[in-house]
Design an enzyme around this catalytic site. Structure first.
Site, PDB file in Angstrom:
ATOM      1  N   LYS A   3       2.308 -12.423 -18.845  1.00 33.92           N
ATOM      2  CA  LYS A   3       2.844 -10.717 -19.296  1.00 33.92           C
ATOM      3  C   LYS A   3       1.469 -10.960 -19.294  1.00 33.92           C
ATOM      4  O   LYS A   3       0.392 -10.334 -19.356  1.00 33.92           O
ATOM      5  CB  LYS A   3       3.439 -10.498 -20.498  1.00 33.92           C
ATOM      6  N   HIS A  43       4.100 -34.251 -21.820  1.00 37.07           N
ATOM      7  CA  HIS A  43       4.124 -35.283 -20.606  1.00 37.07           C
ATOM      8  C   HIS A  43       2.177 -34.668 -19.956  1.00 37.07           C
ATOM      9  O   HIS A  43       2.537 -35.402 -19.207  1.00 37.07           O
ATOM     10  CB  HIS A  43       5.447 -35.140 -20.008  1.00 37.07           C
ATOM     11  N   ARG A  45       1.702   1.392  -5.647  1.00 42.53           N
ATOM     12  CA  ARG A  45       2.049   0.166  -5.111  1.00 42.53           C
ATOM     13  C   ARG A  45       0.460  -0.232  -4.372  1.00 42.53           C
ATOM     14  O   ARG A  45       0.106  -1.112  -3.655  1.00 42.53           O
ATOM     15  CB  ARG A  45       2.025   1.307  -3.589  1.00 42.53           C
ATOM     16  N   LYS A  95       2.160  -3.322  -8.161  1.00 37.95           N
ATOM     17  CA  LYS A  95       3.479  -2.791  -8.534  1.00 37.95           C
ATOM     18  C   LYS A  95       4.839  -3.388  -7.629  1.00 37.95           C
ATOM     19  O   LYS A  95       6.012  -4.442  -7.985  1.00 37.95           O
ATOM     20  CB  LYS A  95       3.711  -1.962  -8.869  1.00 37.95           C
ATOM     21  N   CYS A 121       0.354  -1.342   0.016  1.00 38.61           N
ATOM     22  CA  CYS A 121       0.067  -0.131  -0.337  1.00 38.61           C
ATOM     23  C   CYS A 121       0.794   1.221  -0.108  1.00 38.61           C
ATOM     24  O   CYS A 121       1.742   1.372   0.320  1.00 38.61           O
ATOM     25  CB  CYS A 121      -1.444   0.204   1.248  1.00 38.61           C
ATOM     26  N   TRP A 174      -3.540  -1.748  -0.930  1.00 45.55           N
ATOM     27  CA  TRP A 174      -3.875  -2.908  -2.222  1.00 45.55           C
ATOM     28  C   TRP A 174      -4.604  -4.110  -0.960  1.00 45.55           C
ATOM     29  O   TRP A 174      -3.650  -4.185   0.164  1.00 45.55           O
ATOM     30  CB  TRP A 174      -2.381  -3.312  -2.231  1.00 45.55           C
ATOM     31  N   ASN A 223       1.026   0.362   5.874  1.00 50.01           N
ATOM     32  CA  ASN A 223       1.305  -0.557   4.911  1.00 50.01           C
ATOM     33  C   ASN A 223       2.248  -2.055   5.502  1.00 50.01           C
ATOM     34  O   ASN A 223       2.915  -1.734   6.264  1.00 50.01           O
ATOM     35  CB  ASN A 223       2.209  -0.028   4.123  1.00 50.01           C
ATOM     36  N   GLY A 224       1.591  -3.263   5.246  1.00 48.25           N
ATOM     37  CA  GLY A 224       2.393  -4.438   5.576  1.00 48.25           C
ATOM     38  C   GLY A 224       1.206  -5.519   6.281  1.00 48.25           C
ATOM     39  O   GLY A 224      -0.175  -5.012   6.161  1.00 48.25           O
ATOM     40  N   GLU A 277       7.372 -16.618 -19.259  1.00 44.05           N
ATOM     41  CA  GLU A 277       7.352 -14.984 -18.719  1.00 44.05           C
ATOM     42  C   GLU A 277       6.498 -14.387 -19.349  1.00 44.05           C
ATOM     43  O   GLU A 277       5.451 -13.808 -19.256  1.00 44.05           O
ATOM     44  CB  GLU A 277       8.774 -14.034 -19.129  1.00 44.05           C
ATOM     45  N   GLU A 290      -1.780 -11.829 -17.116  1.00 45.35           N
ATOM     46  CA  GLU A 290      -1.717 -10.397 -15.583  1.00 45.35           C
ATOM     47  C   GLU A 290      -2.599  -9.648 -16.226  1.00 45.35           C
ATOM     48  O   GLU A 290      -3.068  -8.720 -15.409  1.00 45.35           O
ATOM     49  CB  GLU A 290      -0.711  -9.814 -14.722  1.00 45.35           C
TER      50      GLU A 290
END
Ligand code: F6R
Length: 606
Positions: free
Chosen positions: A483, A502, A27, A601, A2, A74, A98-99, A479, A486
Site C-alpha cells: 500500500k 536472516h 483501467r 485498477k 485499457c 495503460w 485492450n489486451g 499488504e 504503490e
C-alpha cells in the site's frame, strides 16, 4: 487494462465518448483518444496523459461525427506517448484495443513486407494493417475483420469503425471483457457496463471468442467459428453504482471510511445475524470431506488469500496451497481429485487469476471465487461466486475490497470448520460475535485520523520502510508495504518478523522506520524480541497493536492502537492503520493518490 468505448449515436458522440472514458479511467490513464466517422472519413484526437488533456484538445479541435470509438490506455507495448495512443488507424479503419496481441511481431513483419508502414510501437497497429490489408484486397469490413480475427493470438477486446460506414461498428472479445449497450436508435460498446451506465441499462455481455456487428438498430453476434449466436440481454445495475467522492478529497479516503458499512453488508450475506450462525452458500462440494484448498490471486487480493490460508488451516484444519496466480498458472501444480479451488479478485478480470482458475477447472477442481464485480468473467466462470459487497472501488489502491475479501474468507473458514467438526458451537459463537463487532471497532479507529497523519509525517521523510508481522499478521505486513509503495513511491518491504535476522536486519539504521503489526495474540511476545533487535540497531518502531507499547521493553516511536478484540479478527482491524498510514503519507508527499503512476485498477494482461 485499457478502457474501450464505442457509440453509434443520433447526435455528435465526442462528449459522450469522453464521459464514458472517465468512468473507465480506472483501467488505465497513460493516454486517451477518440476517433469518429466525419462525413465519411475517419478523424481522431489523442493526447498523452490524463483524460483532461484529451478534453482540452477537443475544445480547440472538435469532432462532430455520430459514430465513434474511444480509449484510455495503460501502456503494454510502447511508451505512453500521443503517437502510441489509441485509436490507431489507416484511411479505411480505426481500432481501439485492450489486451495483448501476442503474435504482432510476425504480423508486423508480414505486413511490412507487403508494403504497410507502421508508425507506432504498439501491438494494436498490426490489427489495423491486417484489416486494412483485407479491405484493400476487396473484402467488406465484416469479412476483413473476421479474417483478421482468425490470425490474431492473445487476449484482447477490440472496437472498430470504418471510413464510409456511418452505421457500423465491430466489436470482438477474446479474453478481455466487452459489453454491448442497447439504446433507442443508438448502440454502445464498453469494457464494462459502468462505462455505459448513463446511456443504457440494457446490456449484452459478449462471451469468449464472440464478435459482433453493431448498427443503430442492434447487433448481430457471431461465435469464433462465425456462426450467428444469441446472447441474453440483461438489465445492468451499474447505474446505481455510479459514484463520486462525496465529502472526501480522494476516492481512497472515501473507500477507507466506507469500510464499516461495506463489511457489515458483506458479513450479513454470509452470517445469520439472528442466530449467530453461518449461512454460507453451497459450494457444490462436501466441505466435511474436503482434503485440500487451492487458493490463488494477485497483489492485495493474494494477501487477503494468505490471511485466508492461516484461518482455514487453523480453524478448519484443512491444508491450503496458495500462490500468486502469475506463478501458479505456469507452475501447474498437481491437483488432487475433489479439491476446492478458490480465487480472490476485486475486479474479477485479472488475467493471471483467470488463467489459474481455468487451469484448476480443467483439473477437475470445484471452483469458487470471491469477487467484487458480480458480472465479471471470473464470477461467471466459477461454479460458485461469493460476492464481496464493497460497491465500486475506484481508488487504484485496494482498501475496502481487501477487508471485504477478508470478511468472506473468515466466514468460509468458519463454514469449513463447522462442516468438518473442528469448530464447535461455542467457538462458532465466539468467532461470529467477533466478526460482527468488526464494523464498530473500525468506526472507532477511523476517528483517529490525526494520529495516523502525525505518523505519516515521519514516514514521508523515509527512503525505505520495513513492515514486520508474524503469523496471520505477516500478510498484513506485506499488504502494508504494498500500500505504501504503490501510492507514495517510498520503497517498502514486508517480512515475516522471524525472518528479519536472516538478512533484512542489515538494512536497519536510524533512518529506517519499521512498522510492526503485532496484535495482542499468542505470538506477541515473539514479535517483541524482533522489535528489540530492531531497537538495538537504532530502527524507529511504529507499533500497530492492541497491546500497550510498555510491553515492548524498548523505545517505540509511535503506537497506532487497535481495539482489544478476538485475535481472529485482528487482520481486519490491523488493515485500517496500514491503509491510513499509506494514504496520509501519499497526501503529504503530494502524489496522485487515486491514480498512482504506472498502475491500473484492472489488470487484464499477463
Ligand atoms: C493493490 C491492488 C492490486 C490488486 C491486484 C489484483 O492495491 O489493488 O494489487 O489487488 O491487481 O486485482 P483484482 O483484485 O482485481 O484481481
Amino acid at each position: 487494462m485499457c478502457g474501450i468505448v464505442g457509440i453509434l449515436g443520433s447526435k455528435p458522440v465526442a462528449t459522450d465518448l469522453v464521459d464514458a472514458l472517465r468512468r473507465l479511467e480506472y483501467r488505465g490513464y497513460d493516454s486517451a483518444g477518440i476517433a469518429t466517422v466525419e462525413n465519411g472519413h475517419l478523424e481522431r484526437r489523442r493526447a498523452e496523459g490524463k483524460l483532461r488533456n484529451l478534453e482540452g484538445r477537443l475544445l480547440t479541435e472538435p469532432l462532430n461525427g455520430h459514430t465513434g470509438i474511444g480509449h484510455t490506455r495503460w501502456a503494454t507495448h510502447g511508451k505512453p506517448t500521443e503517437r502510441n495512443a489509441h485509436p490507431h488507424m489507416s484511411p479505411e479503419v480505426s481500432v481501439v484495443h485492450n489486451g495483448i496481441i501476442e503474435n504482432y511481431r510476425e504480423l508486423k513483419a508480414e505486413l511490412t513486407a507487403k508494403g504497410h508502414t507502421f508508425e507506432t510501437e504498439t501491438d494494436t497497429e498490426a490489427v489495423v494493417h491486417l484489416i486494412t490489408d483485407g479491405m484493400r484486397a476487396g473484402l467488406g469490413p465484416k469479412e476483413a475483420v473476421k479474417a483478421a480475427l482468425d490470425r490474431l493470438q492473445g487476449a484482447f477486446a477490440l472496437g472498430i469503425i470504418f471510413a464510409g460506414h456511418d452505421d457500423m461498428m465491430i466489436a470482438a472479445r477474446q479474453g478481455s471483457p466487452l459489453a454491448l449497450g442497447h439504446g433507442k436508435g443508438e448502440m454502445y460498446l464498453g469494457s464494462d457496463a459502468i462505462a455505459l451506465a448513463p446511456f443504457t441499462d440494457a446490456i449484452t455481455y459478449l462471451e469468449e471468442g464472440d464478435w459482433a456487428v453493431l448498427t443503430r438498430e442492434g447487433a448481430d453476434i457471431f461465435d469464433r467459428a462465425g456462426a450467428k449466436v444469441s446472447r441474453p440481454r440483461v438489465k445492468s445495475v451499474a447505474s446505481s453504482l455510479l459514484v463520486d467522492k462525496g465529502n472526501h478529497r480522494h476516492f481512497m479516503a472515501k473507500e477507507i471510511h466506507e469500510q464499516p458499512e461495506v463489511i457489515s453488508h458483506t458479513l450479513s450475506n454470509y452470517l445469520d445475524l439472528s442466530t449467530g450462525g453461518i449461512k454460507f452458500p453451497d459450494l457444490g462440494i462436501d466441505l466435511a470431506n474436503v482434503t485440500r484448498v487451492t487458493l490463488s490471486a494477485c497483489g492485495t487480493a493474494y494477501y487477503a488469500g494468505l490471511v485466508g490460508k492461516y484461518w482455514i488451516e487453523r480453524y478448519a484444519r484443512v491444508p491450503v496451497e496458495i500462490d500468486v496466480a502469475s506463478e501458479m498458472r505456469y507452475r501447474e501444480p498437481p491437483l488432487l481429485p475433489g479439491g476446492l479451488a478458490l480465487f480472490v479478485s476485486q475486479s474479477g478480470e485479472t488475467a493471471d487469476t483467470l488463467a489459474t482458475l481455468r487451469y484448476c477447472k480443467a483439473g477437475g477442481q470445484q471452483i469458487a471465487s470471491i469477487v467484487n464485480v458480480r458480472t465479471s468473467t471470473i464470477a461467471r466462470e466459477s461454479h460458485t461466486a461469493l460476492p464481496t459487497l464493497a460497491g465500486p472501488e475506484i481508488g487504484v489502491a485496494s482498501t475496502k475490497a481487501f477487508t471485504c475479501q477478508l470478511s468472506v474468507l473468515a466466514c468460509l473458514a468458519i463454514a469449513i470448520g463447522r462442516a468438518r467438526g473442528t469448530i464447535d458451537d461455542k467457538l462458532q459463537d465466539e468467532l461470529v460475535k467477533a466478526l460482527t463487532e468488526v464494523p464498530r471497532h473500525i468506526s472507532t479507529m477511523l476517528r483517529n485520523e490525526k494520529v495516523y497523519e502525525d505518523v505519516a509525517h515521519a514516514l514521508s521523510h523515509a527512503r525505505d520502510v520495513i513492515y514486520l508481522g508474524r503469523g496471520v499478521s505477516f500478510p498484513l505486513a506485506l499488504e502494508g508495504a504494498l500500500k505504501l509503495k504503490e501510492i507514495s513511491y517510498i520503497h517498502a518491504e514486508g517480512y515475516a518478523a522471524g525472518e528479519l535476522k536472516h538478512g533484512p536486519i542489515a538494512l536497519i539504521d536510524e533512518a529506517v522506520p519499521v512498522v510492526v503489526v503485532a496484535p495482542d495474540d499468542e505470538l506477541f511476545d515473539k514479535t517483541v524480541s524482533n522489535m528489540q533487535e530492531v531497537a538495538a540497531r537504532g530502527g524507529q518502531i511504529i507499533l500497530i497493536s492492541s497491546a500497550s507499547p510498555d510491553r515492548v521493553g524498548c523505545k517505540v516511536l509511535a503506537h497506532l492502537p487497535i481495539p482489544k478484540a478476538h485475535p481472529f479478527t485482528s487482520p481486519l482491524l490491523c488493515a485500517i492503520p496500514i491503509q491510513m498510514l499509506a494514504y496520509h503519507t501519499a497526501v503529504i508527499m503530494g502524489t496522485d493518490v487515486d491514480q498512482p503512476r504506472n498502475l491500473a485498477k484492472s489488470v487484464t494482461v499477463e
